[in-house]
Design a protein around this motif. Structure first.
Motif, PDB file in Angstrom:
ATOM      1  N   HIS A  73       0.823  -1.208   0.000  1.00  0.00           N
ATOM      2  CA  HIS A  73       0.000   0.000   0.000  1.00  0.00           C
ATOM      3  C   HIS A  73       0.856   1.257   0.000  1.00  0.00           C
ATOM      4  CE1 HIS A  73      -3.805  -1.900   0.091  1.00  0.00           C
ATOM      5  NE2 HIS A  73      -3.709  -2.412   1.331  1.00  0.00           N
ATOM      6  N   SER A  74       1.943   1.158   0.755  1.00  0.00           N
ATOM      7  CA  SER A  74       2.837   2.319   0.769  1.00  0.00           C
ATOM      8  C   SER A  74       3.428   2.566  -0.617  1.00  0.00           C
ATOM      9  CB  SER A  74       3.952   2.093   1.793  1.00  0.00           C
ATOM     10  OG  SER A  74       4.842   3.181   1.798  1.00  0.00           O
TER      11      SER A  74
ATOM     12  N   GLU B 105       2.119   1.481  -3.420  1.00  0.00           N
ATOM     13  CA  GLU B 105       1.041   1.889  -4.315  1.00  0.00           C
ATOM     14  C   GLU B 105       0.667   3.354  -4.093  1.00  0.00           C
ATOM     15  OE1 GLU B 105      -2.183  -0.722  -3.730  1.00  0.00           O
ATOM     16  OE2 GLU B 105      -1.303  -2.392  -4.872  1.00  0.00           O
ATOM     17  N   ALA B 106       0.693   3.770  -2.824  1.00  0.00           N
ATOM     18  CA  ALA B 106       0.376   5.168  -2.546  1.00  0.00           C
ATOM     19  C   ALA B 106       1.395   6.092  -3.213  1.00  0.00           C
ATOM     20  CB  ALA B 106       0.355   5.406  -1.033  1.00  0.00           C
ATOM     21  N   GLU B 107       2.655   5.719  -3.096  1.00  0.00           N
ATOM     22  CA  GLU B 107       3.676   6.523  -3.771  1.00  0.00           C
ATOM     23  C   GLU B 107       3.479   6.495  -5.282  1.00  0.00           C
ATOM     24  OE1 GLU B 107       7.430   5.084  -2.541  1.00  0.00           O
ATOM     25  OE2 GLU B 107       7.204   5.731  -0.431  1.00  0.00           O
TER      26      GLU B 107
ATOM     27  N   MET C 288       0.648   5.911  -6.830  1.00  0.00           N
ATOM     28  CA  MET C 288      -0.549   6.659  -7.155  1.00  0.00           C
ATOM     29  C   MET C 288      -0.294   8.164  -7.123  1.00  0.00           C
ATOM     30  SD  MET C 288      -3.103   4.767  -7.947  1.00  0.00           S
ATOM     31  CE  MET C 288      -4.454   5.896  -7.704  1.00  0.00           C
ATOM     32  N   ASN C 289       0.518   8.578  -6.156  1.00  0.00           N
ATOM     33  CA  ASN C 289       0.850   9.996  -6.123  1.00  0.00           C
ATOM     34  C   ASN C 289       1.602  10.414  -7.388  1.00  0.00           C
ATOM     35  OD1 ASN C 289      -0.336  10.401  -3.629  1.00  0.00           O
ATOM     36  ND2 ASN C 289       1.541   9.850  -2.506  1.00  0.00           N
ATOM     37  N   ASP C 290       2.549   9.553  -7.766  1.00  0.00           N
ATOM     38  CA  ASP C 290       3.285   9.841  -9.002  1.00  0.00           C
ATOM     39  C   ASP C 290       2.348   9.817 -10.196  1.00  0.00           C
ATOM     40  OD1 ASP C 290       5.519   9.991  -7.443  1.00  0.00           O
ATOM     41  OD2 ASP C 290       6.176   7.931  -7.861  1.00  0.00           O
ATOM     42  N   LYS C 291       1.462   8.798 -10.205  1.00  0.00           N
ATOM     43  CA  LYS C 291       0.547   8.687 -11.335  1.00  0.00           C
ATOM     44  C   LYS C 291      -0.443   9.851 -11.355  1.00  0.00           C
ATOM     45  CE  LYS C 291      -2.568   5.374 -13.499  1.00  0.00           C
ATOM     46  NZ  LYS C 291      -3.182   4.026 -13.375  1.00  0.00           N
ATOM     47  N   ARG C 292      -0.889  10.259 -10.131  1.00  0.00           N
ATOM     48  CA  ARG C 292      -1.822  11.370 -10.056  1.00  0.00           C
ATOM     49  C   ARG C 292      -1.186  12.653 -10.603  1.00  0.00           C
ATOM     50  NH1 ARG C 292      -2.693  10.916  -5.164  1.00  0.00           N
ATOM     51  NH2 ARG C 292      -4.445   9.458  -5.324  1.00  0.00           N
ATOM     52  N   ARG C 293       0.043  12.841 -10.240  1.00  0.00           N
ATOM     53  CA  ARG C 293       0.728  14.027 -10.780  1.00  0.00           C
ATOM     54  C   ARG C 293       0.860  13.932 -12.293  1.00  0.00           C
ATOM     55  NH1 ARG C 293       3.767  13.288  -5.989  1.00  0.00           N
ATOM     56  NH2 ARG C 293       5.312  12.029  -7.123  1.00  0.00           N
TER      57      ARG C 293
ATOM     58  N   GLN D  11      -2.543  14.520 -13.816  1.00  0.00           N
ATOM     59  CA  GLN D  11      -2.884  15.936 -13.810  1.00  0.00           C
ATOM     60  C   GLN D  11      -2.197  16.675 -14.962  1.00  0.00           C
ATOM     61  OE1 GLN D  11      -1.869  17.319  -9.931  1.00  0.00           O
ATOM     62  NE2 GLN D  11      -3.660  16.360  -8.925  1.00  0.00           N
TER      63      GLN D  11
END
Length: 334
Positions: free
Chosen positions: A179-180, A182-184, A186-191, A194
């Motif tokens: 999860h950690s 994936e969270a990282e 996802m943050n990269d993917k979210r950026r 965007q």
């Protein structure tokens, strides 16, 4: 001898005088003398006064002798009575002792009888207990075996639980790490999304302006209708129920955008969603219908932009109406 005779005659004379001076008494009036006392012979007295004195002394001696005899007799009687009493007491004591001996014998007999009865009951109880133990022995062995089996299973379950907990803890640690990560990611993917969305928005705005400037007759046949009819033709006979679910889901996507044109969450469709995968992506050509409507693929999502929605409200209303018509046809054929 002459002198002895004279003396005897004087004695007789004296005796006669004594007898004449004393009152005559019969044999019945004479005092009763004890046969055990010797009779004192009368002593000749010279004078009558001496005879009376002697007679008085003799009477006193006789009375004393009688009193002594009476006391002796009473003592003898007391001794005899005491002897009889002792004999009676001895006999009574003997009878009591015999009774006690007899009672002791009876008590011994009763005690022996009770002991025999107790021994007999004990023996019967022992035999009954041995019989019960003999009957219960297989059950006891079976119960012990069952208990050992239960204990073994409990130990096995406890060991399995321990291992499962260890594995769960390991999996939980791995899941937390995943999860950690994936969270990282996802943050990269979210950026990245965007940034890509900004680029697509700019491109979509340019395309919307270009389409708005292009005449209606130059746009060619409506690809949305073509893909929608192809989807209906492909599944109307093989899986009409699934087709109805697919059309209903796509209709919900379109309606959400029409009703909420400025809501960002309705401008994005997650292709990894279980509902999308089972209701839309499972039908060949369904994704093409959404793309023909205006959704743009972006990895695991389908996107539309706010400006495009604002510029194509009429198209979205028409698409929703067309999906309603096809959906009604499919439902009527079920």
């Amino acid at each position: 001898p002459a002198q002895r005779g004279s003396t005897t005659s004087r004695t007789s004379a004296v005796g006669g005088s004594i007898g004449s001076s004393c009152p005559s008494t019969t044999s019945s009036q004479r005092p009763r003398m004890s046969p055990m006392l010797p009779v004192q012979p009368p002593v000749a007295r010279v004078s009558s006064s001496g005879a009376r004195e002697e007679q008085h002394q003799a009477e006193v001696g006789r009375q004393q002798a009688e009193a002594e005899e009476a006391r002796r007799r009473q003592e003898v009687q007391r001794q005899a009575e005491g002897a009889r009493q002792r004999v009676v007491e001895a006999e009574e004591a003997g009878r009591r002792q015999e009774a006690e001996v007899e009672q002791a014998k009876q008590r011994d007999v009763v005690k022996q009888r009770r002991e025999l009865e107790d021994q007999q009951r004990s023996e019967e109880e022992r035999v009954r207990r041995e019989a019960l133990e003999a009957e219960e022995e297989p059950k006891r062995i079976a119960a012990e075996q069952a208990q050992r089996e239960i204990d073994r299973r409990c130990r096995a379950l406890a060991e399995a639980d321990r291992r499962a907990k260890e594995q769960a803890e390991q999996a939980e640690g791995a899941e937390r790490r995943r999860h950690s990560d994936e969270a990282e990611a996802m943050n990269d993917k979210r950026r990245a999304l965007q940034e890509a969305e900004e680029l697509r928005r700019e491109r979509a705005d340019a395309e919307a302006k270009q389409q708005a400037e292009q005449p209606e007759q130059d746009r060619g046949p409506d690809s949305f209708i073509q893909t929608l009819m192809a989807l209906r033709k492909r599944y109307k006979d093989t899986d009409p129920a699934g087709l109805a679910t697919c059309l209903q889901t796509m209709r919900s996507y379109i309606n959400n955008i029409v009703v909420n044109p400025v809501e960002p969450k309705f401008q994005r469709i997650n292709c990894d969603n279980n509902a999308f995968r089972s209701r839309v992506a499972a039908f060949d050509g369904a994704t093409a219908v959404l793309e023909a409507l205006g959704f743009t693929p972006d990895g695991t999502t389908l996107l539309v932009t706010g400006p495009w929605v604002s510029a194509n409200k009429k198209k979205l209303w028409e698409a929703q109406n067309k999906v309603d018509v096809i959906l009604e046809q499919v439902k009527s054929a079920l």
